[in-house]
Motif scaffolding. Sequence first.
Motif, PDB file in Angstrom:
ATOM      1  N   SER A 259       0.818  -1.210   0.000  1.00 42.10           N
ATOM      2  CA  SER A 259       0.000   0.000   0.000  1.00 42.10           C
ATOM      3  C   SER A 259       0.855   1.264   0.000  1.00 42.10           C
ATOM      4  CB  SER A 259      -0.899   0.026   1.241  1.00 42.10           C
ATOM      5  OG  SER A 259      -0.118   0.144   2.417  1.00 42.10           O
ATOM      6  N   ASP A 260       0.201   2.371  -0.333  1.00 46.84           N
ATOM      7  CA  ASP A 260       0.743   3.713  -0.153  1.00 46.84           C
ATOM      8  C   ASP A 260      -0.137   4.434   0.863  1.00 46.84           C
ATOM      9  OD1 ASP A 260       2.693   3.311  -2.125  1.00 46.84           O
ATOM     10  OD2 ASP A 260       1.331   3.975  -3.710  1.00 46.84           O
ATOM     11  N   VAL A 261       0.510   5.150   1.780  1.00 54.49           N
ATOM     12  CA  VAL A 261      -0.212   5.951   2.766  1.00 54.49           C
ATOM     13  C   VAL A 261       0.355   7.366   2.719  1.00 54.49           C
ATOM     14  CG1 VAL A 261      -0.819   6.241   5.195  1.00 54.49           C
ATOM     15  CG2 VAL A 261      -0.584   3.933   4.249  1.00 54.49           C
ATOM     16  N   TYR A 262      -0.515   8.356   2.675  1.00 56.93           N
ATOM     17  CA  TYR A 262      -0.023   9.729   2.660  1.00 56.93           C
ATOM     18  C   TYR A 262      -1.068  10.652   3.281  1.00 56.93           C
ATOM     19  CZ  TYR A 262      -2.713   9.485  -1.709  1.00 56.93           C
ATOM     20  OH  TYR A 262      -3.686   9.256  -2.651  1.00 56.93           O
ATOM     21  N   GLY A 263      -0.607  11.835   3.685  1.00 61.52           N
ATOM     22  CA  GLY A 263      -1.535  12.763   4.303  1.00 61.52           C
ATOM     23  C   GLY A 263      -0.882  14.079   4.649  1.00 61.52           C
ATOM     24  N   VAL A 264      -1.720  15.048   5.031  1.00 62.87           N
ATOM     25  CA  VAL A 264      -1.263  16.371   5.426  1.00 62.87           C
ATOM     26  C   VAL A 264      -2.025  16.797   6.674  1.00 62.87           C
ATOM     27  CG1 VAL A 264      -0.579  17.090   3.110  1.00 62.87           C
ATOM     28  CG2 VAL A 264      -2.933  17.476   3.891  1.00 62.87           C
ATOM     29  N   GLY A 265      -1.424  17.728   7.411  1.00 61.77           N
ATOM     30  CA  GLY A 265      -2.076  18.215   8.616  1.00 61.77           C
ATOM     31  C   GLY A 265      -1.506  19.540   9.052  1.00 61.77           C
ATOM     32  N   GLY A 266      -2.056  20.060  10.134  1.00 64.19           N
ATOM     33  CA  GLY A 266      -1.577  21.325  10.646  1.00 64.19           C
ATOM     34  C   GLY A 266      -1.897  21.498  12.119  1.00 64.19           C
ATOM     35  N   GLU A 267      -1.138  22.368  12.750  1.00 64.65           N
ATOM     36  CA  GLU A 267      -1.339  22.698  14.161  1.00 64.65           C
ATOM     37  C   GLU A 267      -1.282  24.212  14.313  1.00 64.65           C
ATOM     38  OE1 GLU A 267       0.719  20.439  17.350  1.00 64.65           O
ATOM     39  OE2 GLU A 267       1.591  22.377  17.883  1.00 64.65           O
ATOM     40  N   PHE A 268      -2.286  24.785  14.976  1.00 64.73           N
ATOM     41  CA  PHE A 268      -2.361  26.227  15.161  1.00 64.73           C
ATOM     42  C   PHE A 268      -2.512  26.539  16.647  1.00 64.73           C
ATOM     43  CE2 PHE A 268      -4.868  30.229  15.339  1.00 64.73           C
ATOM     44  CZ  PHE A 268      -3.907  31.071  14.781  1.00 64.73           C
ATOM     45  N   LYS A 269      -1.579  27.335  17.163  1.00 66.93           N
ATOM     46  CA  LYS A 269      -1.645  27.750  18.563  1.00 66.93           C
ATOM     47  C   LYS A 269      -2.599  28.933  18.694  1.00 66.93           C
ATOM     48  CE  LYS A 269       2.892  26.212  20.170  1.00 66.93           C
ATOM     49  NZ  LYS A 269       4.158  26.629  20.827  1.00 66.93           N
ATOM     50  N   VAL A 270      -3.731  28.686  19.334  1.00 69.51           N
ATOM     51  CA  VAL A 270      -4.705  29.754  19.535  1.00 69.51           C
ATOM     52  C   VAL A 270      -4.404  30.557  20.783  1.00 69.51           C
ATOM     53  CG1 VAL A 270      -6.500  28.508  18.288  1.00 69.51           C
ATOM     54  CG2 VAL A 270      -6.267  28.173  20.755  1.00 69.51           C
ATOM     55  N   ALA A 271      -3.540  30.013  21.651  1.00 69.22           N
ATOM     56  CA  ALA A 271      -3.074  30.701  22.853  1.00 69.22           C
ATOM     57  C   ALA A 271      -1.719  30.101  23.200  1.00 69.22           C
ATOM     58  CB  ALA A 271      -4.059  30.539  24.000  1.00 69.22           C
ATOM     59  N   ALA A 272      -1.062  30.663  24.200  1.00 67.51           N
ATOM     60  CA  ALA A 272       0.295  30.224  24.542  1.00 67.51           C
ATOM     61  C   ALA A 272       0.359  28.739  24.838  1.00 67.51           C
ATOM     62  CB  ALA A 272       0.807  31.028  25.735  1.00 67.51           C
ATOM     63  N   ASN A 273      -0.662  28.170  25.489  1.00 67.11           N
ATOM     64  CA  ASN A 273      -0.645  26.769  25.894  1.00 67.11           C
ATOM     65  C   ASN A 273      -1.757  25.940  25.260  1.00 67.11           C
ATOM     66  OD1 ASN A 273       1.573  27.121  27.694  1.00 67.11           O
ATOM     67  ND2 ASN A 273       0.182  28.012  29.205  1.00 67.11           N
ATOM     68  N   THR A 274      -2.398  26.476  24.235  1.00 64.47           N
ATOM     69  CA  THR A 274      -3.538  25.782  23.630  1.00 64.47           C
ATOM     70  C   THR A 274      -3.360  25.720  22.121  1.00 64.47           C
ATOM     71  OG1 THR A 274      -4.983  26.634  25.376  1.00 64.47           O
ATOM     72  CG2 THR A 274      -6.042  25.710  23.425  1.00 64.47           C
ATOM     73  N   ALA A 275      -3.569  24.535  21.552  1.00 66.21           N
ATOM     74  CA  ALA A 275      -3.417  24.346  20.105  1.00 66.21           C
ATOM     75  C   ALA A 275      -4.589  23.561  19.549  1.00 66.21           C
ATOM     76  CB  ALA A 275      -2.108  23.620  19.807  1.00 66.21           C
ATOM     77  N   VAL A 276      -4.972  23.921  18.331  1.00 64.94           N
ATOM     78  CA  VAL A 276      -5.953  23.173  17.562  1.00 64.94           C
ATOM     79  C   VAL A 276      -5.205  22.420  16.469  1.00 64.94           C
ATOM     80  CG1 VAL A 276      -7.967  23.317  16.054  1.00 64.94           C
ATOM     81  CG2 VAL A 276      -7.781  24.838  18.032  1.00 64.94           C
ATOM     82  N   LYS A 277      -5.508  21.115  16.300  1.00 68.50           N
ATOM     83  CA  LYS A 277      -4.790  20.265  15.343  1.00 68.50           C
ATOM     84  C   LYS A 277      -5.774  19.539  14.441  1.00 68.50           C
ATOM     85  CE  LYS A 277      -2.870  17.984  18.731  1.00 68.50           C
ATOM     86  NZ  LYS A 277      -2.020  17.006  19.466  1.00 68.50           N
ATOM     87  N   ALA A 278      -5.316  19.249  13.225  1.00 67.38           N
ATOM     88  CA  ALA A 278      -6.145  18.474  12.292  1.00 67.38           C
ATOM     89  C   ALA A 278      -5.230  17.741  11.326  1.00 67.38           C
ATOM     90  CB  ALA A 278      -7.103  19.387  11.530  1.00 67.38           C
ATOM     91  N   MET A 279      -5.682  16.557  10.862  1.00 67.00           N
ATOM     92  CA  MET A 279      -4.909  15.800   9.885  1.00 67.00           C
ATOM     93  C   MET A 279      -5.840  14.933   9.051  1.00 67.00           C
ATOM     94  SD  MET A 279      -1.267  13.953  10.394  1.00 67.00           S
ATOM     95  CE  MET A 279      -0.240  13.669   8.935  1.00 67.00           C
ATOM     96  N   TRP A 280      -5.494  14.819   7.776  1.00 66.15           N
ATOM     97  CA  TRP A 280      -6.181  13.905   6.865  1.00 66.15           C
ATOM     98  C   TRP A 280      -5.151  12.948   6.294  1.00 66.15           C
ATOM     99  CZ3 TRP A 280      -4.840  13.336   1.716  1.00 66.15           C
ATOM    100  CH2 TRP A 280      -5.647  12.452   0.969  1.00 66.15           C
ATOM    101  N   MET A 281      -5.531  11.647   6.222  1.00 63.34           N
ATOM    102  CA  MET A 281      -4.651  10.634   5.663  1.00 63.34           C
ATOM    103  C   MET A 281      -5.468   9.645   4.852  1.00 63.34           C
ATOM    104  SD  MET A 281      -1.958   9.774   8.721  1.00 63.34           S
ATOM    105  CE  MET A 281      -0.799   9.059   7.546  1.00 63.34           C
ATOM    106  N   THR A 282      -4.815   8.994   3.898  1.00 61.39           N
ATOM    107  CA  THR A 282      -5.471   7.947   3.121  1.00 61.39           C
ATOM    108  C   THR A 282      -4.528   6.763   2.950  1.00 61.39           C
ATOM    109  OG1 THR A 282      -6.708   7.481   1.085  1.00 61.39           O
ATOM    110  CG2 THR A 282      -4.729   8.833   0.870  1.00 61.39           C
ATOM    111  N   ARG A 283      -5.095   5.572   2.921  1.00 60.66           N
ATOM    112  CA  ARG A 283      -4.344   4.350   2.651  1.00 60.66           C
ATOM    113  C   ARG A 283      -4.862   3.753   1.360  1.00 60.66           C
ATOM    114  NH1 ARG A 283      -4.705  -1.294   3.492  1.00 60.66           N
ATOM    115  NH2 ARG A 283      -2.646  -2.251   3.803  1.00 60.66           N
ATOM    116  N   ASP A 284      -3.976   3.635   0.371  1.00 65.84           N
ATOM    117  CA  ASP A 284      -4.318   3.132  -0.957  1.00 65.84           C
ATOM    118  C   ASP A 284      -3.653   1.768  -1.139  1.00 65.84           C
ATOM    119  OD1 ASP A 284      -4.980   2.743  -3.572  1.00 65.84           O
ATOM    120  OD2 ASP A 284      -3.651   4.298  -4.375  1.00 65.84           O
ATOM    121  N   ALA A 285      -4.432   0.689  -1.007  1.00 67.68           N
ATOM    122  CA  ALA A 285      -3.909  -0.669  -1.140  1.00 67.68           C
ATOM    123  C   ALA A 285      -3.938  -1.113  -2.601  1.00 67.68           C
ATOM    124  CB  ALA A 285      -4.727  -1.637  -0.295  1.00 67.68           C
TER     125      ALA A 285
END
Length: 354
Positions: A259-285
């Motif tokens: 298979s091939d697996v790939y994806g992208v994501g990001g992390e954004f600090k909304v405050a000094a100690n707080t972050a919002v994160k997201a990621m998308w990935m796919t597995r292609d067999a």
Amino acid sequence: MKKKLIAIVVSAAAVLPAVAMADITVYGRAHVSTDFLDDGADYSETNISSNSSRLGFKGDHQINPDLKAFFQIEQEINFTNGGDGNGFNTRDTFVGLSGKKFGAVQLGRFDSPFKVARGPANLFGDQVGDMRNLTRVGNARFDERYDNTVQYTTPSFGGFNAKLAYSVHEGESAQVDADGDSLKTDSMSMSLNYAGGPFEASLAYEQAEEDTGRGERDGIRAAAAYKLTDAFKMVGFYQTLDYTGTDATSDATRDLLTSDVYGVGGEFKVAANTAVKAMWMTRDADADSYDSDMWVVGVEHKLDKAVRIYANYAVVDNDDNVALTPWGQARTATPGGAAGEEATGFSVGLRYDF
């Protein structure tokens, strides 16, 4: 067994002179979450999970200005039930020598360079939504610790370093077949890594021989992270695996595990100690109707340097013949999935590093 070993270590520490313990550190992680897990079919339940919680001992000894000895002993700890570990070395356990000029050599059982190479893109490690739910599937998986391994790590040159690891064999001793010929149970893993300024990346290759427990396989992995600003980081990941297995492995099995697996994501600090994160990935067999997509969003708040809380929501959307979930890795609560269904998980967790 584990209780006896812990008692021995604690008792020994209590009677050793303070100077002898000066270079030994007791450390660990308590990581527990409450999860609502739904396989899209018949399972829809609340679970409490211990997520790669651990206790370890590590230390070093300066032999001379150019040479240092180091060690680590690490055990997984289950905070939710008794578990089934039989020894005090289920996680990274090794001993080695290091020097500023020649790098480091270590021997033992520990994460392969290929496994570590996911680090730059690993936004949801040991949580619901961990990327290993797509990268570590069946006998083709490579996110492993190998037995009887020797590893060399180069010094850092301009932010670059390299790791080369070789596992001599699996188990307690090398094995032979009925004719007395050596079985091929060795594995090799290597990576090139860079960290400098806003950019971090790893490129890795790993290969396992035909008589290893899961059969012959090889893979390439690349992961990268780039800080566009102090508050925003982008990550990317790619992995390709070729599964050969053994002589008895069917072509159909080879196709569904290659298979091939790939994806992208990001992390954004909304405050000094707080972050919002997201990621998308796919597995292609290679096999038809064996693909899966995963996406995960989460928010994490650090109460201080040692303690953090988080909440994640993750989804795996499966093709007709595959039953992956976003909760199957690095956790104790791992109910199975349902083929062709959309599995969802909502998790609220607490992690305390000490």
